[in-house]
Motif scaffolding. Structure first.
Motif, PDB file in Angstrom:
ATOM      1  N   GLY A  18       0.891  -1.271   0.020  1.00 58.57           N
ATOM      2  CA  GLY A  18      -0.057  -0.050  -0.105  1.00 58.57           C
ATOM      3  C   GLY A  18       0.829   1.275  -0.027  1.00 58.57           C
ATOM      4  O   GLY A  18       0.374   2.382  -0.162  1.00 58.57           O
ATOM      5  N   GLY A  19       2.096   1.301   0.168  1.00 59.06           N
ATOM      6  CA  GLY A  19       2.963   2.222   0.288  1.00 59.06           C
ATOM      7  C   GLY A  19       4.590   1.874   0.326  1.00 59.06           C
ATOM      8  O   GLY A  19       4.928   0.849   0.065  1.00 59.06           O
ATOM      9  N   GLY A  20       5.459   2.777   0.180  1.00 58.08           N
ATOM     10  CA  GLY A  20       6.734   2.508   0.320  1.00 58.08           C
ATOM     11  C   GLY A  20       7.372   1.730  -1.070  1.00 58.08           C
ATOM     12  O   GLY A  20       6.796   1.671  -1.815  1.00 58.08           O
ATOM     13  N   ILE A  21       8.458   0.835  -0.336  1.00 57.29           N
ATOM     14  CA  ILE A  21       8.899  -0.186  -1.203  1.00 57.29           C
ATOM     15  C   ILE A  21       8.003  -1.033  -1.731  1.00 57.29           C
ATOM     16  O   ILE A  21       8.080  -1.318  -2.912  1.00 57.29           O
ATOM     17  CB  ILE A  21      10.089  -0.846  -0.339  1.00 57.29           C
ATOM     18  CG1 ILE A  21      11.059   0.122  -0.126  1.00 57.29           C
ATOM     19  CG2 ILE A  21      10.391  -1.855  -1.250  1.00 57.29           C
ATOM     20  CD1 ILE A  21      12.201  -0.471   0.974  1.00 57.29           C
ATOM     21  N   VAL A  36      -0.607  -7.917 -10.836  1.00 55.15           N
ATOM     22  CA  VAL A  36      -0.147  -7.772  -9.289  1.00 55.15           C
ATOM     23  C   VAL A  36      -1.310  -8.076  -8.353  1.00 55.15           C
ATOM     24  O   VAL A  36      -2.368  -7.405  -8.593  1.00 55.15           O
ATOM     25  CB  VAL A  36       0.439  -6.502  -9.260  1.00 55.15           C
ATOM     26  CG1 VAL A  36       1.398  -6.436  -7.646  1.00 55.15           C
ATOM     27  CG2 VAL A  36       1.372  -6.104 -10.371  1.00 55.15           C
ATOM     28  N   VAL A  37      -1.112  -8.836  -7.211  1.00 53.45           N
ATOM     29  CA  VAL A  37      -1.864  -8.872  -6.187  1.00 53.45           C
ATOM     30  C   VAL A  37      -1.281  -7.935  -5.119  1.00 53.45           C
ATOM     31  O   VAL A  37      -0.353  -8.031  -4.724  1.00 53.45           O
ATOM     32  CB  VAL A  37      -2.141 -10.278  -5.520  1.00 53.45           C
ATOM     33  CG1 VAL A  37      -2.971 -10.237  -4.241  1.00 53.45           C
ATOM     34  CG2 VAL A  37      -2.764 -11.285  -6.480  1.00 53.45           C
ATOM     35  N   ILE A  38      -2.221  -6.758  -4.717  1.00 49.70           N
ATOM     36  CA  ILE A  38      -1.646  -5.746  -3.834  1.00 49.70           C
ATOM     37  C   ILE A  38      -2.095  -5.977  -2.440  1.00 49.70           C
ATOM     38  O   ILE A  38      -3.488  -5.905  -2.054  1.00 49.70           O
ATOM     39  CB  ILE A  38      -2.291  -4.475  -4.405  1.00 49.70           C
ATOM     40  CG1 ILE A  38      -1.774  -4.225  -5.732  1.00 49.70           C
ATOM     41  CG2 ILE A  38      -1.547  -3.316  -3.419  1.00 49.70           C
ATOM     42  CD1 ILE A  38      -0.570  -4.146  -6.141  1.00 49.70           C
ATOM     43  N   ASN A  39      -1.200  -6.548  -1.741  1.00 49.18           N
ATOM     44  CA  ASN A  39      -1.754  -6.922  -0.249  1.00 49.18           C
ATOM     45  C   ASN A  39      -1.357  -5.822   0.756  1.00 49.18           C
ATOM     46  O   ASN A  39      -0.211  -5.266   0.678  1.00 49.18           O
ATOM     47  CB  ASN A  39      -1.079  -8.264   0.177  1.00 49.18           C
ATOM     48  CG  ASN A  39      -1.123  -8.292   1.710  1.00 49.18           C
ATOM     49  OD1 ASN A  39      -0.011  -8.170   2.370  1.00 49.18           O
ATOM     50  ND2 ASN A  39      -2.249  -8.741   2.295  1.00 49.18           N
ATOM     51  N   ASP A  40      -2.296  -5.356   1.447  1.00 39.59           N
ATOM     52  CA  ASP A  40      -1.977  -4.495   2.405  1.00 39.59           C
ATOM     53  C   ASP A  40      -3.291  -3.978   3.555  1.00 39.59           C
ATOM     54  O   ASP A  40      -4.466  -4.282   3.109  1.00 39.59           O
ATOM     55  CB  ASP A  40      -1.565  -2.991   1.882  1.00 39.59           C
ATOM     56  CG  ASP A  40      -0.967  -2.177   2.927  1.00 39.59           C
ATOM     57  OD1 ASP A  40       0.206  -1.895   2.653  1.00 39.59           O
ATOM     58  OD2 ASP A  40      -1.614  -1.424   3.745  1.00 39.59           O
ATOM     59  N   ILE A  41      -2.927  -4.436   4.887  1.00 34.27           N
ATOM     60  CA  ILE A  41      -4.050  -4.410   5.752  1.00 34.27           C
ATOM     61  C   ILE A  41      -4.337  -2.815   6.239  1.00 34.27           C
ATOM     62  O   ILE A  41      -5.203  -2.544   6.892  1.00 34.27           O
ATOM     63  CB  ILE A  41      -3.806  -5.177   6.989  1.00 34.27           C
ATOM     64  CG1 ILE A  41      -2.560  -4.701   7.708  1.00 34.27           C
ATOM     65  CG2 ILE A  41      -3.733  -6.618   6.522  1.00 34.27           C
ATOM     66  CD1 ILE A  41      -2.460  -5.326   9.279  1.00 34.27           C
ATOM     67  N   GLY A  42      -3.560  -1.774   5.593  1.00 31.78           N
ATOM     68  CA  GLY A  42      -4.090  -0.387   5.904  1.00 31.78           C
ATOM     69  C   GLY A  42      -3.418  -0.255   7.491  1.00 31.78           C
ATOM     70  O   GLY A  42      -4.447   0.392   8.383  1.00 31.78           O
ATOM     71  N   ALA A  43      -2.485  -0.687   7.790  1.00 27.96           N
ATOM     72  CA  ALA A  43      -1.956  -0.528   9.249  1.00 27.96           C
ATOM     73  C   ALA A  43      -1.129   0.748   9.477  1.00 27.96           C
ATOM     74  O   ALA A  43      -0.511   1.334   8.657  1.00 27.96           O
ATOM     75  CB  ALA A  43      -1.149  -1.808   9.722  1.00 27.96           C
ATOM     76  N   ALA A  53      -7.968   1.346   2.601  1.00 32.72           N
ATOM     77  CA  ALA A  53      -8.004   1.980   1.260  1.00 32.72           C
ATOM     78  C   ALA A  53      -6.710   1.941   0.653  1.00 32.72           C
ATOM     79  O   ALA A  53      -6.497   2.210  -0.710  1.00 32.72           O
ATOM     80  CB  ALA A  53      -8.386   3.780   1.296  1.00 32.72           C
ATOM     81  N   ALA A  54      -5.493   1.688   1.241  1.00 28.86           N
ATOM     82  CA  ALA A  54      -4.093   1.920   0.739  1.00 28.86           C
ATOM     83  C   ALA A  54      -4.071   0.837  -0.593  1.00 28.86           C
ATOM     84  O   ALA A  54      -3.613   1.295  -1.705  1.00 28.86           O
ATOM     85  CB  ALA A  54      -2.998   1.756   1.599  1.00 28.86           C
ATOM     86  N   ALA A  55      -4.499  -0.437  -0.426  1.00 28.48           N
ATOM     87  CA  ALA A  55      -4.363  -1.400  -1.423  1.00 28.48           C
ATOM     88  C   ALA A  55      -5.281  -1.078  -2.442  1.00 28.48           C
ATOM     89  O   ALA A  55      -4.575  -0.971  -3.769  1.00 28.48           O
ATOM     90  CB  ALA A  55      -4.455  -2.839  -0.916  1.00 28.48           C
ATOM     91  N   GLN A  56      -6.268  -0.493  -2.374  1.00 31.44           N
ATOM     92  CA  GLN A  56      -7.254  -0.304  -3.520  1.00 31.44           C
ATOM     93  C   GLN A  56      -6.630   0.747  -4.258  1.00 31.44           C
ATOM     94  O   GLN A  56      -6.905   1.311  -5.501  1.00 31.44           O
ATOM     95  CB  GLN A  56      -8.643  -0.062  -2.949  1.00 31.44           C
ATOM     96  CG  GLN A  56      -9.459   0.182  -4.120  1.00 31.44           C
ATOM     97  CD  GLN A  56      -9.514  -1.301  -4.957  1.00 31.44           C
ATOM     98  OE1 GLN A  56      -9.757  -2.194  -4.438  1.00 31.44           O
ATOM     99  NE2 GLN A  56      -9.346  -1.112  -6.107  1.00 31.44           N
ATOM    100  N   GLY A  73      -6.824  -7.612   1.595  1.00 31.50           N
ATOM    101  CA  GLY A  73      -6.529  -6.937   2.892  1.00 31.50           C
ATOM    102  C   GLY A  73      -6.426  -7.791   3.731  1.00 31.50           C
ATOM    103  O   GLY A  73      -6.665  -7.532   5.003  1.00 31.50           O
ATOM    104  N   ASP A  74      -5.935  -9.135   3.609  1.00 29.24           N
ATOM    105  CA  ASP A  74      -5.459 -10.019   4.440  1.00 29.24           C
ATOM    106  C   ASP A  74      -4.066  -9.885   5.377  1.00 29.24           C
ATOM    107  O   ASP A  74      -3.578  -9.161   4.606  1.00 29.24           O
ATOM    108  CB  ASP A  74      -5.357 -11.536   3.927  1.00 29.24           C
ATOM    109  CG  ASP A  74      -7.000 -12.041   3.443  1.00 29.24           C
ATOM    110  OD1 ASP A  74      -7.810 -12.074   4.252  1.00 29.24           O
ATOM    111  OD2 ASP A  74      -7.064 -12.110   2.134  1.00 29.24           O
ATOM    112  N   ASP A  75      -4.278 -10.624   6.489  1.00 26.38           N
ATOM    113  CA  ASP A  75      -2.954 -10.263   7.462  1.00 26.38           C
ATOM    114  C   ASP A  75      -2.044 -11.292   7.273  1.00 26.38           C
ATOM    115  O   ASP A  75      -2.169 -12.456   7.296  1.00 26.38           O
ATOM    116  CB  ASP A  75      -3.472 -10.500   8.838  1.00 26.38           C
ATOM    117  CG  ASP A  75      -2.561 -10.107   9.931  1.00 26.38           C
ATOM    118  OD1 ASP A  75      -1.067  -9.986   9.516  1.00 26.38           O
ATOM    119  OD2 ASP A  75      -2.926  -9.765  10.973  1.00 26.38           O
TER     120      ASP A  75
END
Length: 306
Positions: A18-21, A36-43, A53-56, A73-75
């Protein structure tokens, strides 16, 4: 001239994207032809959930440039969550060619003040997260007979840093885990490698600035963009990286390093065996010239990035 892109027809799962690297690698992978599968839990930085929202948002960026991506959005610290994100990749795109284990949190603190909870939380996301996602992906990749596992380690683990016992332990553990995966999975043409990234991101923004030297170091790091990490990650995910496995790299702005792995430095031998006195008087004086100093990452990488 061929119009083929280096990651055409590849499917890549990037955790913490969702951000950074992670975001930089995901976007560059999409530009290179990957789905690409974009995984991020928005933490938040310490791992507490804030927004999904970050992954989307990254998916929208990729779709805007004509790429293919889906949000997840899985952990990573939950084995079931890891299995779900891998299944989403195969359900959506039919295969999974590479995983970039990038998700991470920080809960820095000096060892004598660190709580069990802060140690456990960081190890769960970094080390267990790397295991969980790689383990789920390995089943898919074994069936395919090919795959690439790419893990983000850190010089905090490889070399050392103050006030990061949890993070350092997890990151060095990842390098050993990666080597074991490379050995165990080579028969299925699955490779496993680590990257220690130098880049200014949310993870490095927590570095404490309490001296002019630290301020200068942080200012140097701010010049190192996350996008600089992506080319090596894409190579390791590509067909051209098929014979690279079990390695540890570092990327620092325009520099790429192959990092050493522990090997014997010096030996001492005594035919009749050792006792306390002979260890103290013979073995240790023989070995001491090669003792590793108590350096931190900044001492080893002391020159300005180029």
């Amino acid at each position: 001239m061929s119009d083929n892109k280096p990651l055409d027809d590849k499917v890549i799962l990037v955790t913490g994207a969702g951000g950074g690297i992670g975001r930089a690698i995901a976007i560059e992978a999409a530009k290179a032809g990957a789905a690409v599968v974009i995984n991020d839990i928005g933490a938040s930085l310490d791992g507490r959930r804030e927004s999904s929202a970050a992954a989307q948002d990254v998916v929208a960026e990729i779709e805007k440039i004509g790429g293919r991506a889906v949000a997840n959005g899985d952990d990573v610290s939950d084995p079931d969550g890891a299995s779900t994100m891998v299944r989403q990749a195969t359900d959506t795109y039919g295969r999974l060619d590479a995983v970039v284990n990038n998700a991470g949190i920080l809960r820095d603190g000096f060892f004598h003040k660190m709580s069990y909870q802060d140690f456990d939380a960081v190890v769960k996301v970094h080390l267990y997260g790397t295991f969980n996602v790689s383990r789920a992906a390995a089943d898919v990749m074994r069936e395919q007979g090919t795959g690439s596992l790419i893990h983000m380690t850190s010089t905090s683990g490889l070399i050392g840093n103050l006030a990061q016992a949890n993070y350092s332990a997890a990151k060095l553990g990842i390098t050993a885990l990666s080597k074991s995966m490379a050995l165990d999975l080579q028969r299925w043409n699955i490779r496993s490698n680590c990257i220690a990234p130098f880049a200014w991101s949310r993870m490095t923004s927590s570095i404490k600035v309490d001296s002019p030297e630290q301020e200068a170091r942080v200012n140097r790091m701010k010049e190192m963009r996350p996008e600089k990490i992506a080319p090596l990650a894409m190579f390791l995910a590509s067909n051209e990286g098929a014979d690279t496995t079990g390695q540890v790299f570092a990327v620092r702005n325009n520099e790429i390093f192959l990092m050493s792995q522990p090997r014997p430095l010096r030996s001492a031998h005594r035919g009749e065996g050792w006792d306390f006195d002979s260890v103290a008087q013979h073995a240790i004086p023989a070995l001491k010239p090669d003792y590793m100093p108590l350096t931190v990452s900044g001492d080893v990488f002391s020159w300005d990035p180029v």
